[in-house]
Write a protein that holds these residues in place. Structure first.
Motif, mmCIF file in Angstrom:
data_model
loop_
_atom_site.group_PDB
_atom_site.id
_atom_site.type_symbol
_atom_site.label_atom_id
_atom_site.label_comp_id
_atom_site.label_asym_id
_atom_site.label_seq_id
_atom_site.Cartn_x
_atom_site.Cartn_y
_atom_site.Cartn_z
ATOM 1 N N HIS A 135 -55.492 2.164 27.249
ATOM 2 C CA HIS A 135 -54.283 2.162 28.081
ATOM 3 C C HIS A 135 -53.576 3.515 28.035
ATOM 4 O O HIS A 135 -52.801 3.838 28.945
ATOM 5 C CB HIS A 135 -53.347 1.042 27.645
ATOM 6 N N ALA A 136 -53.825 4.293 26.988
ATOM 7 C CA ALA A 136 -53.207 5.617 26.908
ATOM 8 C C ALA A 136 -53.670 6.518 28.039
ATOM 9 O O ALA A 136 -52.939 7.412 28.482
ATOM 10 C CB ALA A 136 -53.517 6.261 25.556
ATOM 11 N N TYR A 137 -54.911 6.292 28.541
ATOM 12 C CA TYR A 137 -55.419 7.104 29.650
ATOM 13 C C TYR A 137 -54.624 6.857 30.929
ATOM 14 O O TYR A 137 -54.673 7.654 31.864
ATOM 15 C CB TYR A 137 -56.892 6.799 29.899
ATOM 16 N N LEU A 138 -53.904 5.741 30.992
ATOM 17 C CA LEU A 138 -53.111 5.401 32.169
ATOM 18 C C LEU A 138 -51.655 5.816 32.005
ATOM 19 O O LEU A 138 -50.823 5.509 32.850
ATOM 20 C CB LEU A 138 -53.184 3.884 32.424
ATOM 21 N N GLY A 139 -51.345 6.514 30.900
ATOM 22 C CA GLY A 139 -49.966 6.883 30.631
ATOM 23 C C GLY A 139 -49.143 5.715 30.123
ATOM 24 O O GLY A 139 -47.907 5.731 30.214
ATOM 25 N N LEU A 140 -49.820 4.698 29.594
ATOM 26 C CA LEU A 140 -49.155 3.503 29.089
ATOM 27 C C LEU A 140 -49.381 3.366 27.593
ATOM 28 O O LEU A 140 -50.233 4.037 27.013
ATOM 29 C CB LEU A 140 -49.682 2.262 29.817
ATOM 30 N N SER A 141 -48.636 2.479 26.986
ATOM 31 C CA SER A 141 -48.759 2.284 25.549
ATOM 32 C C SER A 141 -49.894 1.327 25.211
ATOM 33 O O SER A 141 -50.049 0.291 25.870
ATOM 34 C CB SER A 141 -47.460 1.719 24.980
ATOM 35 N N PRO A 142 -50.673 1.636 24.165
ATOM 36 C CA PRO A 142 -51.651 0.685 23.663
ATOM 37 C C PRO A 142 -51.003 -0.522 22.984
ATOM 38 O O PRO A 142 -51.701 -1.461 22.600
ATOM 39 C CB PRO A 142 -52.458 1.503 22.650
ATOM 40 N N GLY A 143 -49.677 -0.486 22.828
ATOM 41 C CA GLY A 143 -48.958 -1.599 22.218
ATOM 42 C C GLY A 143 -48.656 -2.696 23.215
ATOM 43 O O GLY A 143 -49.553 -3.312 23.796
ATOM 44 N N LEU A 144 -47.380 -2.940 23.471
ATOM 45 C CA LEU A 144 -46.999 -4.047 24.348
ATOM 46 C C LEU A 144 -47.449 -3.837 25.790
ATOM 47 O O LEU A 144 -47.727 -4.803 26.501
ATOM 48 C CB LEU A 144 -45.493 -4.265 24.274
ATOM 49 N N GLY A 184 -48.507 6.506 23.987
ATOM 50 C CA GLY A 184 -49.917 6.873 24.009
ATOM 51 C C GLY A 184 -50.110 8.326 23.601
ATOM 52 O O GLY A 184 -49.207 9.160 23.743
ATOM 53 N N ARG A 185 -51.291 8.650 23.123
ATOM 54 C CA ARG A 185 -51.542 9.968 22.532
ATOM 55 C C ARG A 185 -51.529 11.109 23.548
ATOM 56 O O ARG A 185 -51.479 12.276 23.159
ATOM 57 C CB ARG A 185 -52.887 9.960 21.803
ATOM 58 N N PHE A 186 -51.556 10.809 24.839
ATOM 59 C CA PHE A 186 -51.574 11.879 25.839
ATOM 60 C C PHE A 186 -50.187 12.203 26.385
ATOM 61 O O PHE A 186 -50.050 13.098 27.216
ATOM 62 C CB PHE A 186 -52.493 11.493 27.004
ATOM 63 N N GLU A 187 -49.161 11.474 25.946
ATOM 64 C CA GLU A 187 -47.823 11.684 26.487
ATOM 65 C C GLU A 187 -47.126 12.859 25.796
ATOM 66 O O GLU A 187 -47.202 13.018 24.576
ATOM 67 C CB GLU A 187 -46.984 10.413 26.320
ATOM 68 N N SER A 188 -46.442 13.673 26.579
ATOM 69 C CA SER A 188 -45.746 14.835 26.016
ATOM 70 C C SER A 188 -44.347 14.485 25.542
ATOM 71 O O SER A 188 -43.751 15.205 24.733
ATOM 72 C CB SER A 188 -45.664 15.954 27.062
ATOM 73 N N LEU A 220 -60.221 0.129 13.430
ATOM 74 C CA LEU A 220 -58.854 0.552 13.725
ATOM 75 C C LEU A 220 -58.816 1.978 14.282
ATOM 76 O O LEU A 220 -58.186 2.877 13.708
ATOM 77 C CB LEU A 220 -57.986 0.470 12.463
ATOM 78 N N PRO A 221 -59.470 2.230 15.410
ATOM 79 C CA PRO A 221 -59.448 3.586 15.967
ATOM 80 C C PRO A 221 -58.110 3.931 16.609
ATOM 81 O O PRO A 221 -57.392 3.078 17.103
ATOM 82 C CB PRO A 221 -60.559 3.546 17.019
ATOM 83 N N ARG A 222 -57.781 5.196 16.564
ATOM 84 C CA ARG A 222 -56.639 5.786 17.262
ATOM 85 C C ARG A 222 -55.334 5.004 17.015
ATOM 86 O O ARG A 222 -54.983 4.735 15.891
ATOM 87 C CB ARG A 222 -56.965 5.936 18.747
ATOM 88 N N GLU A 223 -54.662 4.595 18.096
ATOM 89 C CA GLU A 223 -53.345 3.975 17.946
ATOM 90 C C GLU A 223 -53.371 2.610 17.268
ATOM 91 O O GLU A 223 -52.338 2.121 16.808
ATOM 92 C CB GLU A 223 -52.668 3.823 19.322
ATOM 93 N N ILE A 224 -54.533 1.983 17.216
ATOM 94 C CA ILE A 224 -54.583 0.613 16.680
ATOM 95 C C ILE A 224 -54.162 0.557 15.224
ATOM 96 O O ILE A 224 -53.558 -0.418 14.774
ATOM 97 C CB ILE A 224 -55.995 0.009 16.839
ATOM 98 N N ALA A 225 -54.477 1.585 14.460
ATOM 99 C CA ALA A 225 -54.165 1.563 13.030
ATOM 100 C C ALA A 225 -52.668 1.349 12.793
ATOM 101 O O ALA A 225 -52.268 0.498 11.988
ATOM 102 C CB ALA A 225 -54.636 2.861 12.371
ATOM 103 N N GLN A 226 -51.819 2.099 13.492
ATOM 104 C CA GLN A 226 -50.379 1.952 13.302
ATOM 105 C C GLN A 226 -49.885 0.614 13.831
ATOM 106 O O GLN A 226 -49.030 -0.030 13.210
ATOM 107 C CB GLN A 226 -49.641 3.098 13.993
#
Length: 360
Positions: free
Chosen positions: A91-100, A22-26, A267-273
């Motif tokens: 899901h990125a707001y929860l520290g999780l991946s928008p993927g699986l 997710g985009r918020f993870e360091s 396709l916003p944010r992580e969805i595009a990839q």
């Protein structure tokens, strides 16, 4: 910490091909295939359910694009696994991946009915149609035993509060009793999302959603029970399913649908990839063309969020789709005007007074 892991063979029964960070993870962990697992069976990822501690249940919005100002989402994440789902980035707001993670780590609101009754009983509450399922599907598979959506619609029926609901699941037929009673009083409408009639494409693009045939059957049974139904061709994906718009609307009209809508691929944010990964894995022969057309309907960008055109896109490709859709709507009689749902019947819950405890 979410992963950026490409899993090699597709995870069985899932839409995303990776668990991108997710985009918020360091920190990013990158898993790669070293060749030793070349003949391994595809991984099976089990769904994990987690209750949410929510204080409220009604979400508000001021978007001019959606046609409602309040909604209820009984779930966060969705195990249908639709690769194009615009709710994935949340899901990125929860520290999780928008993927699986999005399709396998599902959060639900176990006290949805109680929370809703509490909000409806507030002295300043003014009724307006509530939309159920604006982000994630309210009838995803685990609803069968969790019954969170059932709580919500039973509460709305108890107080004669109007609502609309959208799903791509035939599980909605379980609640035909409530829906038919509410429809008879002018208090509900249903939208069924149908993206394709091609079972192979549906299985790949929406792996755990109902088959196209079951969705058409849901339209028929809802209509027969007196529930007004609209069909949504969403998303319309240029070069992949857009050629089916007329066929989908025709099938829906024959099943009894009275209205139709569409949404162009977003396709916003992580969805595009994630979407491009899926295309390369499942439809490599047309991946380049689809992505090119996706940019053509967004002024050369992969996504634009401007009010007004974010749902339909712009440019010649988007215009052709718009014209085809509206011609099909007229041809198949899906342009019936909707009567507004009746908010005058609302009877708010009586607030519980603490003084009543004296008589307990």
């Amino acid at each position: 910490m979410a992963e950026a892991a490409k899993l090699g063979p597709a995870a069985r029964g899932r839409g995303a091909k990776s668990n991108r960070t997710g985009r918020f993870e360091s920190l990013v962990r990158d898993v790669f295939d070293d060749g030793w697992g070349e003949d391994a069976e595809p991984a099976q990822i089990l769904t994990q359910l987690q209750p949410m501690k929510s204080r409220t249940i009604i979400a508000r919005n001021q978007s001019p694009d959606v046609g409602f100002d309040r909604s209820i989402n009984p779930y966060r994440g969705c195990s249908h696994g639709c690769i194009y789902c615009y709710a994935r980035p949340a899901h990125a707001y929860l520290g999780l991946s928008p993927g699986l993670d999005f399709e396998s780590k599902i959060f639900f609101k176990p006290q949805a009915g109680e929370l809703l009754a509490k909000e409806l009983s507030k002295p300043g509450y003014k009724p307006a149609t509530i939309h159920i399922g604006g982000d994630t599907d309210p009838y995803q598979p685990d609803e069968k035993h969790l019954r969170v959506t059932r709580q919500v619609i039973e509460t709305l029926e108890r107080y004669n509060h109007p609502f609309t609901i959208i799903t791509k699941s035939a599980l909605i037929l379980r609640d035909l009793d409530v829906l038919s009673r509410m429809a008879a009083r002018g208090l509900t409408r249903v939208a069924i999302s149908i993206t394709t009639l091609d079972r192979r494409l549906a299985r790949s693009m929406e792996p755990r959603a109902a088959t196209p045939g079951k969705r058409i059957e849901a339209v028929r049974r809802l209509t027969e029970a007196g529930v007004p139904v609209t069909v949504l061709f969403a998303p319309a994906i240029p070069g992949l399913n857009d050629h089916e718009v007329e066929a989908v609307l025709e099938a829906a009209a024959k099943a009894g649908a009275r209205g139709a809508g569409y949404v162009a691929l977003r396709l916003p944010r992580e969805i595009a990839q994630l979407f491009e990964e899926w295309l390369q894995a499942d439809y490599p022969d047309r991946a380049r063309k689809v992505m090119s057309l996706a940019r053509q309907i967004r002024s050369g960008e992969v996504y634009r969020a401007a009010w007004g055109d974010r749902m339909v896109g712009d440019g010649p490709v988007a215009e052709v789709l718009r014209q085809r859709f509206h011609l099909a709507v007229k041809r198949y009689g899906l342009d019936h005007p909707w009567t507004a749902l009746d908010i005058s019947q609302f009877q708010p819950p009586r607030p519980v007074s603490p003084q009543m405890d004296l008589f307990g």
